[in-house]
Design an enzyme around this catalytic site. Sequence first.
Site, PDB file in Angstrom:
ATOM      1  CG  ASP A 183      29.624  43.462  -8.464  1.00  0.00           C
ATOM      2  OD1 ASP A 183      29.054  43.883  -9.488  1.00  0.00           O
ATOM      3  OD2 ASP A 183      29.750  42.252  -8.210  1.00  0.00           O
ATOM      4  CD  GLU A 241      31.397  42.309 -18.034  1.00  0.00           C
ATOM      5  OE1 GLU A 241      31.462  41.341 -17.240  1.00  0.00           O
ATOM      6  OE2 GLU A 241      31.526  43.494 -17.666  1.00  0.00           O
TER       7      GLU A 241
END
Length: 496
Positions: A480, A326
């Site tokens: 996460d 990302e």
Amino acid sequence: MWRKAAAVALLALAVGFFYHTDPELPERMLQYLSRSLPLPSPQADLNTPSLEEVIASAWQTLITAPARQWSRVAVGVNACVDVVVSGVGLLQALAIDPGEGRDHDVLTSKEDLKETFIHFMERGAAAERFFSDKEVFQRIARAAAEYPGAQLYVGGNAALIGQKLATYPQLVVLLCGPVGPKLHELLDDQIVVPPESLQEMDEYHLILEYKAGEKWGSTQAPQANRFIFSHDVSNGEMSALETFVASLEEFQPDLVVLSGLHMMEGMGRELWEDRLKEAVVAISDVRNEIPIHLELASMTDREYMSNIMQEQVIPIVNSIGLNEQELLFLTQVGSGPHSELVSWEGVPDVGRVSDILLWVLERHGRTDPESEADLTRIHFHTLAYHIIATVDGHWGNQASAVMAGARVASSQACGLQEVDVTKVTLKAPVQFHSSYQEPRESLTLNPSNPVTLWHRGNVTFHLSPVLVCRQPLRTVGLGDAISAEGLLYSELASQP
């Protein structure tokens, strides 16, 4: 004494003579001597702790809770049920033959699925894609659920972050997202779900996992990872966003965690263009004193990411979490530093990562006190190490935050509550640089104090190594868990 000196001089003359007659002879002599000399006894190293032991012990000693902890955290808006299966095993069960890899932004068939899975498996990289054909997806989903060893888990970045936060009993967690009956059953009892978020059917995501060294045809995975795909319209339209923002007034959180923007990418430009504007308006309605963390995920549409990065979302959140894929996509889209890289080779270079993080904060954050942007923190994670970069004066306890994120990555990947030093290995570089270009600072990892700190302008960087699980049991949700743990150990600095 003079006899020893004379012997050394004669030996040096002899080596010099033979070097000119046979340049490879000295090396062969050294090899012979190394084989002939007695090796130190293994018993001598029994009392010397390994680097992994030193780092794990340092984490236990140095990680401290922030002075001011969060008490109420609101998390939204993507939630689903994850069906976790062996990627190669499922594709073989679907009678799909191996072949060449090729990336597809949106999956339209089993052939697209195969090619995209291979593309990322041979790189050992994580990725997520939308499967546009509902009927084909449902057939694949049924096969996945019936596959031997398939497991059902809480899924979706928001639900996973909420589930991790809920392991801390002092926290009250609000979760907004499309929560069906199976997901509601899997969620921690401590998580509050507004009635408006409940729906009759669950959204399913298929997670195809592979192990380090696993082969399929001519493809071999360099490291363990996973490929995710779904036909998820509720999350794809971020249908719970308005419910989420409306719930904040009553819930009164002191931290907001937002995720799910990546799900809109596969819905087509006509939808995401309007929906993204509505998302920006909704996010802007959150009170200024409440920090917002945005968890990014895999995306491929450059124009969509450009909208998120520039005039849309990133400047209006306080913190973002992302991985190496990302981060590279961010700089490629924005023509930032090292945007010429097609992909990372091996462990991402710390100097290059540092350059890109600084660029994001300077271009889209609040490094200039006069800037209207809110972004002051980036939590970057890759397999071997993590970095938290913050604008000075906005965040505290970041050394503990980055270590806590690394520690949970080391334990959770092995399926454990604590780090087991016999099951992990250090892959982070021991020596690295603060930038890829001059002027740059040469930095060294200190295992007994495993946070390396450096400054660039008014941005501070904290790096922690990760003790990488040798045989990971589950890679889904690691990012996460890392971001959640990093946030739990973070605190907002007192603003004048």
